[in-house]
Motif scaffolding. Sequence first.
Motif, PDB file in Angstrom:
ATOM      1  N   TYR A  71       2.519   3.744 -42.630  1.00  0.00           N
ATOM      2  CA  TYR A  71       1.844   5.052 -42.539  1.00  0.00           C
ATOM      3  C   TYR A  71       2.726   6.056 -41.809  1.00  0.00           C
ATOM      4  CZ  TYR A  71      -1.347   8.619 -40.735  1.00  0.00           C
ATOM      5  OH  TYR A  71      -1.933   9.804 -40.384  1.00  0.00           O
ATOM      6  N   VAL A  72       3.327   5.635 -40.691  1.00  0.00           N
ATOM      7  CA  VAL A  72       4.171   6.536 -39.909  1.00  0.00           C
ATOM      8  C   VAL A  72       5.388   6.953 -40.716  1.00  0.00           C
ATOM      9  CG1 VAL A  72       5.601   6.735 -37.842  1.00  0.00           C
ATOM     10  CG2 VAL A  72       3.392   5.567 -37.721  1.00  0.00           C
ATOM     11  N   THR A  73       5.995   6.007 -41.438  1.00  0.00           N
ATOM     12  CA  THR A  73       7.168   6.327 -42.251  1.00  0.00           C
ATOM     13  C   THR A  73       6.820   7.326 -43.346  1.00  0.00           C
ATOM     14  OG1 THR A  73       8.077   4.119 -41.824  1.00  0.00           O
ATOM     15  CG2 THR A  73       8.973   5.358 -43.705  1.00  0.00           C
ATOM     16  N   ARG A  74       5.690   7.091 -44.019  1.00  0.00           N
ATOM     17  CA  ARG A  74       5.288   7.997 -45.092  1.00  0.00           C
ATOM     18  C   ARG A  74       5.007   9.396 -44.557  1.00  0.00           C
ATOM     19  NH1 ARG A  74       0.463   9.639 -47.139  1.00  0.00           N
ATOM     20  NH2 ARG A  74      -0.673   8.199 -45.777  1.00  0.00           N
ATOM     21  N   MET A  75       4.324   9.489 -43.412  1.00  0.00           N
ATOM     22  CA  MET A  75       4.000  10.797 -42.851  1.00  0.00           C
ATOM     23  C   MET A  75       5.248  11.531 -42.360  1.00  0.00           C
ATOM     24  SD  MET A  75       0.793  11.197 -43.278  1.00  0.00           S
ATOM     25  CE  MET A  75       0.333  12.531 -42.195  1.00  0.00           C
ATOM     26  N   ARG A  76       6.187  10.794 -41.776  1.00  0.00           N
ATOM     27  CA  ARG A  76       7.418  11.434 -41.315  1.00  0.00           C
ATOM     28  C   ARG A  76       8.225  11.976 -42.489  1.00  0.00           C
ATOM     29  NH1 ARG A  76       8.651  10.748 -36.016  1.00  0.00           N
ATOM     30  NH2 ARG A  76      10.806  11.356 -36.445  1.00  0.00           N
ATOM     31  N   GLU A  77       8.208  11.255 -43.602  1.00  0.00           N
ATOM     32  CA  GLU A  77       8.896  11.756 -44.791  1.00  0.00           C
ATOM     33  C   GLU A  77       8.179  12.968 -45.377  1.00  0.00           C
ATOM     34  OE1 GLU A  77       9.135   8.503 -47.455  1.00  0.00           O
ATOM     35  OE2 GLU A  77      10.741   7.461 -46.351  1.00  0.00           O
ATOM     36  N   GLU A  78       6.848  12.936 -45.365  1.00  0.00           N
ATOM     37  CA  GLU A  78       6.085  14.041 -45.945  1.00  0.00           C
ATOM     38  C   GLU A  78       6.270  15.325 -45.154  1.00  0.00           C
ATOM     39  OE1 GLU A  78       1.411  15.128 -46.968  1.00  0.00           O
ATOM     40  OE2 GLU A  78       2.001  13.065 -46.541  1.00  0.00           O
ATOM     41  N   PHE A  79       6.359  15.215 -43.839  1.00  0.00           N
ATOM     42  CA  PHE A  79       6.511  16.399 -42.988  1.00  0.00           C
ATOM     43  C   PHE A  79       7.961  16.636 -42.575  1.00  0.00           C
ATOM     44  CE2 PHE A  79       2.029  15.483 -42.610  1.00  0.00           C
ATOM     45  CZ  PHE A  79       1.443  16.735 -42.552  1.00  0.00           C
ATOM     46  N   ASN A  80       8.903  15.950 -43.210  1.00  0.00           N
ATOM     47  CA  ASN A  80      10.343  16.145 -42.990  1.00  0.00           C
ATOM     48  C   ASN A  80      10.754  15.930 -41.540  1.00  0.00           C
ATOM     49  OD1 ASN A  80      10.675  17.006 -45.757  1.00  0.00           O
ATOM     50  ND2 ASN A  80       9.864  18.999 -45.133  1.00  0.00           N
ATOM     51  N   ASP A 139      12.116  13.357 -40.270  1.00  0.00           N
ATOM     52  CA  ASP A 139      13.352  12.590 -40.158  1.00  0.00           C
ATOM     53  C   ASP A 139      14.584  13.470 -40.323  1.00  0.00           C
ATOM     54  OD1 ASP A 139      12.062  10.165 -39.732  1.00  0.00           O
ATOM     55  OD2 ASP A 139      11.807   9.804 -41.872  1.00  0.00           O
ATOM     56  N   GLU A 140      14.384  14.693 -40.764  1.00  0.00           N
ATOM     57  CA  GLU A 140      15.496  15.608 -40.975  1.00  0.00           C
ATOM     58  C   GLU A 140      15.885  16.310 -39.671  1.00  0.00           C
ATOM     59  OE1 GLU A 140      17.081  15.904 -43.721  1.00  0.00           O
ATOM     60  OE2 GLU A 140      15.746  15.044 -45.240  1.00  0.00           O
ATOM     61  N   ASN A 141      17.063  16.942 -39.701  1.00  0.00           N
ATOM     62  CA  ASN A 141      17.491  17.772 -38.585  1.00  0.00           C
ATOM     63  C   ASN A 141      16.509  18.922 -38.410  1.00  0.00           C
ATOM     64  OD1 ASN A 141      19.112  20.312 -37.583  1.00  0.00           O
ATOM     65  ND2 ASN A 141      20.231  18.514 -36.859  1.00  0.00           N
ATOM     66  N   VAL A 142      16.311  19.390 -37.164  1.00  0.00           N
ATOM     67  CA  VAL A 142      15.324  20.421 -36.892  1.00  0.00           C
ATOM     68  C   VAL A 142      15.639  21.717 -37.629  1.00  0.00           C
ATOM     69  CG1 VAL A 142      16.507  21.255 -34.825  1.00  0.00           C
ATOM     70  CG2 VAL A 142      14.044  21.567 -35.048  1.00  0.00           C
ATOM     71  N   PHE A 143      16.914  22.006 -37.845  1.00  0.00           N
ATOM     72  CA  PHE A 143      17.281  23.217 -38.585  1.00  0.00           C
ATOM     73  C   PHE A 143      16.874  23.096 -40.058  1.00  0.00           C
ATOM     74  CE2 PHE A 143      20.181  23.165 -34.967  1.00  0.00           C
ATOM     75  CZ  PHE A 143      20.054  24.454 -34.494  1.00  0.00           C
ATOM     76  N   VAL A 144      17.078  21.905 -40.624  1.00  0.00           N
ATOM     77  CA  VAL A 144      16.661  21.677 -42.012  1.00  0.00           C
ATOM     78  C   VAL A 144      15.143  21.774 -42.124  1.00  0.00           C
ATOM     79  CG1 VAL A 144      16.650  20.027 -43.923  1.00  0.00           C
ATOM     80  CG2 VAL A 144      18.682  20.241 -42.468  1.00  0.00           C
ATOM     81  N   GLN A 145      14.447  21.200 -41.153  1.00  0.00           N
ATOM     82  CA  GLN A 145      12.982  21.282 -41.147  1.00  0.00           C
ATOM     83  C   GLN A 145      12.527  22.730 -41.118  1.00  0.00           C
ATOM     84  OE1 GLN A 145      11.033  18.845 -38.150  1.00  0.00           O
ATOM     85  NE2 GLN A 145      12.817  17.510 -38.025  1.00  0.00           N
ATOM     86  N   TYR A 146      13.154  23.530 -40.241  1.00  0.00           N
ATOM     87  CA  TYR A 146      12.709  24.908 -40.079  1.00  0.00           C
ATOM     88  C   TYR A 146      12.933  25.714 -41.350  1.00  0.00           C
ATOM     89  CZ  TYR A 146      12.817  29.808 -38.860  1.00  0.00           C
ATOM     90  OH  TYR A 146      12.606  31.154 -38.869  1.00  0.00           O
TER      91      TYR A 146
END
Length: 308
Positions: A48-57, A59-66
């Motif tokens: 569940y944690v892995t799926r949610m982290r992928e869905e909300f990005n 795992d990516e760098n904070v700049f990529v997320q933003y």
Amino acid sequence: MGRYVLRRLLQLVPVFIGTTFLIYLLVWALPGDPFAGKCGERACPDAYVTRMREEFNLDENVFVQYFRYLGNLLQGDFGQTFSGTSVGELIANAYPVTVRLAIVALLIEGIIGLIAGILTGLRSGGFLDNLVLVSTLFLISIPVFVTGYVLQTVLGLRLGIINPTVSSEAGFGELVVPGFVLGSLSMAYVARLTRTSIAENSRSDYVRTAVAKGLEPRRVVGVHLLRNSLIPVVTFLGVDLGSLMGGAIVTEGIFNIRGIGGLIFRSIATREGATVTGVVVLLVIVYLLMNLLVDVLYAVLDPRIRYV
């Protein structure tokens, strides 16, 4: 004026990007597990944690997320909560109520504060001046939640003049008392700021010149004195609209108003970062636009100000 407004709008772009990035960084880059407590007393499964982290990005760098978030934001997508609810829908349901509450509070603090400040500024040292100074000091000294509970108990529970809580429709009539509570502190500041500005400008050379020319006192006050004295007050009121919308948590809680304040509080308590980010970004937009409006009003109030 048109070129100035266009230039200011272009200047708002880097300010918007900078502020929203800081908001995103502060919300999502803070240490801690955003999924803690999402599965009850037991820890959430790794899948569940892995799926949610992928869905909300996450795992990516904070700049990529933003920049992914910014791209979705420019398309009107504020994201989703961890439960799959659209943040845009939550904001659309809560925002109109808070906007009405903030408008009522702004009108109350503007009208009452300006009238009190004008009257005391023109006749400083009298009974009315002392009364306003004491009452505004009283309002500044009392926390907003105390004012809210007192008015709710006296006017609602004992006298029955108002409903102790606001209905789900939250019309303008029901928001008068909550609006007074929300704007009471700012109303005291507006009254004192107006009084000080008028008392200072009344001794200016242009006022003496207008009086020496034989102009009517009403024209001297309304055209010359008041317009120049309102510039700092307009600045305060323009910035205060965003403060009223973002600082309505206590007032909305006392009168059971389903607005932005309660939404922010619940989102912080449940660590719903998407909701917190979306609401605060919207407040940033309000601040930026109100600052632009205040700058434009300067030229209306003071003919000496010219924008090119």
